[in-house]
Design an enzyme around this catalytic site. Structure first.
Site, PDB file in Angstrom:
ATOM      1  N   GLU A 176      -1.088  -8.850   4.872  1.00 43.64           N
ATOM      2  CA  GLU A 176      -0.861  -8.916   6.232  1.00 43.64           C
ATOM      3  C   GLU A 176      -2.118  -8.956   7.056  1.00 43.64           C
ATOM      4  O   GLU A 176      -2.322  -9.290   8.114  1.00 43.64           O
ATOM      5  CB  GLU A 176       0.010  -7.830   6.818  1.00 43.64           C
ATOM      6  CG  GLU A 176      -0.506  -6.483   6.899  1.00 43.64           C
ATOM      7  CD  GLU A 176      -0.724  -5.621   5.869  1.00 43.64           C
ATOM      8  OE1 GLU A 176      -0.941  -4.391   5.823  1.00 43.64           O
ATOM      9  OE2 GLU A 176      -0.290  -5.987   4.916  1.00 43.64           O
ATOM     10  N   CYS A 234       0.796  -1.082  -0.015  1.00 43.46           N
ATOM     11  CA  CYS A 234      -0.157   0.170  -0.050  1.00 43.46           C
ATOM     12  C   CYS A 234       0.684   1.329   0.079  1.00 43.46           C
ATOM     13  O   CYS A 234       1.564   1.505  -1.001  1.00 43.46           O
ATOM     14  CB  CYS A 234      -0.958   0.111   1.091  1.00 43.46           C
ATOM     15  SG  CYS A 234      -2.226   1.229   0.976  1.00 43.46           S
ATOM     16  N   HIS A 292      -3.410  -5.727   1.056  1.00 40.07           N
ATOM     17  CA  HIS A 292      -2.766  -5.935   2.159  1.00 40.07           C
ATOM     18  C   HIS A 292      -2.524  -7.474   2.524  1.00 40.07           C
ATOM     19  O   HIS A 292      -3.635  -7.920   3.495  1.00 40.07           O
ATOM     20  CB  HIS A 292      -3.566  -5.208   3.497  1.00 40.07           C
ATOM     21  CG  HIS A 292      -3.207  -3.695   3.445  1.00 40.07           C
ATOM     22  ND1 HIS A 292      -2.303  -3.208   4.116  1.00 40.07           N
ATOM     23  CD2 HIS A 292      -3.918  -2.799   2.657  1.00 40.07           C
ATOM     24  CE1 HIS A 292      -2.426  -1.673   4.042  1.00 40.07           C
ATOM     25  NE2 HIS A 292      -3.307  -1.423   2.953  1.00 40.07           N
TER      26      HIS A 292
END
Length: 228
Positions: A197, A87, A195
């Site tokens: 994660e 990002c 994302h």
């Protein structure tokens, strides 16, 4: 394996990245590294996390690009260290010239925050070997400037070199050719707007991000075995 997660003023995904590494990368050690640190010696993976570095003043990533730590990132990337920009981290990597292109305001000028289906275009990179060709994965997005753009010559080069790693199934931001993530020519630097994660547990809505981290671990182990 030793992992660095960079922290800029305004970063807000650094702890998420630390958690993802701890949950998915067996035997890896991870540290948060402040943006003023001029050295990144000894790290095998550098994660440039999401957030709003320096408040996204001027444009996203434009100020963070000049942080002392970014010289160390460039040096590490040149030496073959794995670098993952997520990002705002993707935006920083393009501003720093480590990846081609730019990230512009989303089509419609709205911040988009929701799950996003991606297609795995390149399952043969250090970041994607645990995925299958053309596999559809659910990785969330959260950005206002995720509209990837480059000129025609750069796009042709990306396509010819196989540098497009992920594309959107339902383009949420207007990105050129639905591009969601790209690698550099050497294949050791990946930038992506979604994302991974935030997709390491089904409790979060998806665990499809787990295999990105395990892919990196696998690539590192193979490299380490070859060295020895």
């Amino acid at each position: 394996m030793k992992v660095a997660v960079l922290v800029f003023p305004g970063s807000n995904c650094d702890f998420d990245c630390v958690h993802a590494v701890e949950e998915t990368m067996t035997d890896a050690t991870v540290e948060r590294v402040w943006h003023t640190n001029p050295e990144l010696t000894g790290y095998d993976l550098i994660i440039v996390p999401g957030g709003f570095s320096y408040g996204d003043y001027l444009r996203s990533g434009a100020i963070a690009r000049f942080a002392p730590v970014m010289n160390a990132v460039a040096k590490a990337a040149e030496e073959g260290v794995y670098v993952l920009g997520i990002c705002n981290g993707f935006q920083i990597l393009t501003e720093a010239g480590l990846l081609p292109g730019v990230l512009r305001r989303n089509t419609g000028m709205k911040f988009r925050c929701h799950g996003s289906m991606l297609r795995v275009v390149r399952p043969d990179t250090a970041f994607t070997s645990e995925y299958k060709q053309d596999e559809r994965i659910n990785i969330p997005i959260a950005h206002g400037e995720g509209n990837y753009y480059c000129d025609e010559e750069t796009l042709e080069k990306l396509q010819a070199n196989g540098q497009i790693v992920f594309t959107y199934e339902d383009n949420p931001n207007g990105s050129l050719n639905d591009i969601a993530g790209i690698v550099n020519e050497k294949g050791n630097v990946l930038g992506m707007m979604p994302h991974p994660e935030r997709a390491v547990s089904d409790l979060l809505g998806s665990s499809d991000g787990v295999r990105m981290f395990t892919s990196i671990m696998k690539a590192w182990r193979e490299r380490h075995a070859n060295v020895n």
